[in-house]
Design an enzyme around this catalytic site. Structure first.
Site, PDB file in Angstrom:
ATOM      1  N   HIS A 218       0.812  -1.236   0.000  1.00 20.97           N
ATOM      2  CA  HIS A 218       0.000   0.000   0.000  1.00 20.97           C
ATOM      3  C   HIS A 218       0.835   1.271   0.000  1.00 20.97           C
ATOM      4  CE1 HIS A 218       0.045   1.365   4.355  1.00 20.97           C
ATOM      5  NE2 HIS A 218       0.484   0.139   4.515  1.00 20.97           N
ATOM      6  N   CYS A 345       1.690   6.928  11.496  1.00 21.28           N
ATOM      7  CA  CYS A 345       1.544   5.801  12.409  1.00 21.28           C
ATOM      8  C   CYS A 345       1.735   6.227  13.856  1.00 21.28           C
ATOM      9  CB  CYS A 345       2.535   4.704  12.067  1.00 21.28           C
ATOM     10  SG  CYS A 345       2.338   4.167  10.387  1.00 21.28           S
TER      11      CYS A 345
END
Ligand code: PLP
Length: 746
Positions: A218, A345
């Protein structure tokens, strides 16, 4: 399509967060979709549909070998890089279990993605190895310290480094790294996280002694949930997932064939020299240069947090020197430009551990913006991104976020009236009279540049910079700000010039209100007997009272001060305290008394000074045990959740009771100005009002809002509007609604 999927098209947004994830390229999506609908076989089935699936699987594996230059070793399909990292680390640690001693170390680069150190620590604990997990330092350019590696790698069970950093784009010199590792430990397991290198750097893994290299689909236009792991021949391996024996028993579970087909198409594109989908590195550098120019033209002074030589051209990490990352992010978001603050993240953390490791300043670490695009970006996309960035320049100028070079900037937003400037729990208040006379009360160091800009841009005549008392929890910015504004009037140490300060038709007077401290004072803004605003410092906190636990505090004095202050205030006097821990934003005196039982009892003479002192002491005790050194307690009650409306319900409400209903945008003016939202709700100017949280107090001061009307509050995500609804409810507004999920979900 279901309502759960959002229909904002890719033309509406400028997506510059490719290091977090990328959209799937249309031709990859087509192949994925075809594999789900037509070539859907299970590679383990022996019939023809299965055989065809198996063929696709193996073709993809062999293309992967060519893409990463791995003629030997294994390629395993995984769910993504995190699984690849687990597999590599578990395999190594299990193989080295018997070798671990108390001197053993597990080395990782200090700027590694969190998946790496967290996995090392987790499995080191679970397997009871007792090795020390040690970060390899980096220099200010993000490069690993090779001397440190030389010293520590002889006792390492594993070393984990990365090819390209996800926050900064900094790449390591893998050949030099290999030399130092192998010179000092020929057999140590070496994992190189190659997630951010794929498609941006040539790889020839078989020519190296890298043992493991995880990749993720991704990050490069393939779907989420697919990745692959390279394992060097003869490197330790233990299957991380056991089961039906797929992938030659190395990773069980039916293969994610649609994802693998996506990788097939991706690899095809990467290998096709005639294709212009992936741009040459020179073009990517040109794109980055263009973005840098647009940023510099728009924001003026910018600091780059990574070396421009030594980082892949698809990443920029920078700070706007005069704006916080929150301001920049909100502005970009409102303008439909998607960037990230540090690493997606680790969002939520407000420092960047990567920039900390690179010895960046606190300002850089707390205010970094990452802008990243993928190697398939087109010239048209970059042009549009630059156009959108440059379109922000007038918005910034009109909102005093940068000093405008326009001779007579048209002030879309002006600071007339009351503005609450906040830094964490502290509030500084700015009052500007219609003739531009201004006063600043309780300034905070962090806000000084912003206040300076406001004063210069709006040509304010600052009559005084005041403090309500010497604050114990922060450095005084009063003298600094007065100096910067060249305010040379004689004053005492709180900045008071000795006599009432005239501000247009109003005057500011001061009364001593000891209690929180011996030197505490309150400033009243009044015209005749009518006090419109009360700057009470820490005598009162929104829905509470200031603390009386500091050395020169006195509870009985506080009771006296409150009793002498109360008769001067009216029900709608706006209360402006020096702290707002509970994000209350605005209260009138009537609401303040109502929300603070102890204050009400004192004023209603239900309790005497001594009883007040007793109860106050208990509250102070509770405050210091629960919250540490706050300057007061607050009784702010979170009212029951506001009614949430979908955009269709808002439109319907507007149609049905047009005159009655107002859309109240509580975002900051620069966000409000970044994109016109009138057409979204089909409203004219009269029905769309922008009152940012920093100006809610002003809305009451200026009698701008009325409890008789109906308000639909909007902001970016529904959080700020939720807070404002809470505030409005405590002020007696019943007909207030929230746009569910904010503009983000529209
Ligand atoms: N390593 C790096 C450098 C990354 O950027 C990421 C994703 O943010 C990962 C590992 C984790 O990848 P995945 O999302 O495929 O688990």
């Amino acid at each position: 399509m279901s309502q759960r999927f959002f229909t904002q098209t890719s033309q509406d947004i400028v997506y510059l967060d490719a290091n977090a994830t990328t959209p799937v390229l249309p031709r990859i999506a087509d192949v994925v979709s075809h594999t789900m609908k037509v070539s859907f076989g299970n590679p383990s089935s022996s019939h023809i549909t299965g055989v065809q699936a198996k063929y696709l699987l193996e073709q993809t594996r062999s293309k992967a070998r060519r893409v990463i230059g791995a003629q030997t070793g294994d390629i395993l399909f995984t769910s993504g890089a995190t699984e690849g990292i687990q597999t590599a680390i578990v395999s190594t640690l299990l193989a080295n279990r018997h070798k671990a001693t108390e001197h053993s170390v597990l080395l990782y680069g200090a700027t590694e993605h969190k998946a790496v150190p967290n996995t090392l620590k987790h499995w080191n604990d679970v397997l009871g190895l007792g090795a020390k997990v040690v970060a390899i330092p980096v220099d200010e350019n993000g490069l690993l310290d090779h001397e440190f590696i030389a010293e520590h790698v002889p006792k390492a069970l594993m070393i984990c480094t990365m090819a390209v950093n996800n926050e900064t784009g900094v790449y390591q010199d893998l050949s030099a790294l290999e030399r130092v590792i192998r010179q000092h430990n020929a057999s140590v397991s070496w994992m190189v996280d190659c997630v951010q290198a794929l498609g941006k750097q040539a790889l020839a893994l078989s020519d190296t002694s890298i043992d493991y290299a995880p990749f993720s689909g991704h990050k490069l236009y393939a779907p989420k949930g697919i990745g692959f792991l390279y394992i060097r021949e003869n490197s330790p391996y233990t299957p991380f997932i056991a089961g039906g024996g797929q992938e030659s028993g190395m990773r069980s579970g039916t293969e994610n064939l649609p994802g693998i087909a996506g990788l097939y198409e991706l690899f095809d594109l990467l290998l096709d020299e005639a294709s212009d989908v992936f741009k040459p590195v020179e073009t990517l550098h040109q794109y980055r240069k263009q973005l840098i120019n647009a940023l510099e033209q728009t924001f003026g002074s910018i600091t780059f947090n990574m070396p421009l030589v030594g980082s892949v051209p698809t990443t920029l990490n920078f700070c706007v020197d005069s704006l916080t990352s929150k301001e920049v992010m909100d502005l970009f978001d409102a303008a439909g430009i998607r960037v990230s603050g540090g690493s997606a993240c680790s969002s939520g953390a407000n420092r960047s551990f990567v920039l900390d490791a690179m010895s960046a300043s606190d300002w850089q670490s707390e205010n970094a913006i990452r802008m990243s695009f993928g190697p398939a970006a087109t010239q048209a996309e970059i042009d549009l991104a630059c156009e959108r960035i440059c379109a922000l320049k007038p918005v910034l100028a009109n909102n005093c976020l940068i000093v405008s070079d326009a001779v007579q900037p048209e002030h879309e937003v002006c600071a007339l009236g009351l503005t609450q400037l906040r830094h964490q729990g502290s509030c500084c208040w700015l009052y500007v009279a219609p003739n531009n006379d201004a006063v600043i009360i309780d300034p905070v160091v962090e806000l000084v540049p912003r206040i300076e800009r406001l004063v210069a841009q709006q040509q304010l005549h600052v009559k005084a910079v005041l403090e309500t008392h010497k604050h114990q929890d922060k450095d005084s910015a009063r003298a600094l700000l007065a100096n910067r504004l060249s305010l040379n009037t004689d004053s005492d140490e709180l900045g008071w010039p000795g006599a009432a300060v005239q501000l247009g038709e109003q005057e500011l007077v001061r009364i001593p209100t000891p209690g929180h401290s011996a030197d505490s004072h309150t400033y009243l803004l009044r015209q005749g007997d009518n006090v419109s605003a009360c700057f009470c410092g820490d005598l009162l906190i929104f829905s509470g009272l200031g603390s009386t636990q500091f050395a020169d505090a006195n509870v009985c004095d506080m009771a006296e001060s409150i009793r002498s202050l109360a008769p001067q205030l009216s029900d709608d006097t706006v209360i402006c305290p020096a702290h707002d821990y509970e994000q209350c934003f605005a209260l009138t005196w009537a609401a303040q008394v109502q929300a603070t039982p102890l204050l009400k009892q004192l004023l209603d003479e239900q309790i005497d000074k001594e009883r007040f002192a007793e109860q106050k002491a208990q509250l102070d005790e509770q405050l210091s045990s629960e919250c540490g050194a706050l300057c007061g307690f607050s009784n702010v009650v979170k009212t029951t959740a506001a009614q949430q409306l979908s955009v269709e319900q808002v439109q319907q409400m507007l149609e049905e009771c047009e005159q009655e209903t107002i859309v109240l945008d509580v975002r900051e003016p620069y966000e409000h100005g970044a994109k016109d939202i009138r057409s979204l709700f089909n409203v004219g100017d009269a029905q769309l009002v922008n009152v940012p949280l920093s100006r809610l107090a002003n809305a009451f001061f200026a009698h701008q809002l009325s409890p008789q009307k109906r308000y639909v509050l909007i902001c970016r995500t529904g959080n700020r509007s939720g807070q404002a609804i809470n505030n409005l409810k405590s002020l007696g507004f019943d007909k207030v609604y929230n746009l569910q999920g904010g503009l983000a979900l529209v």
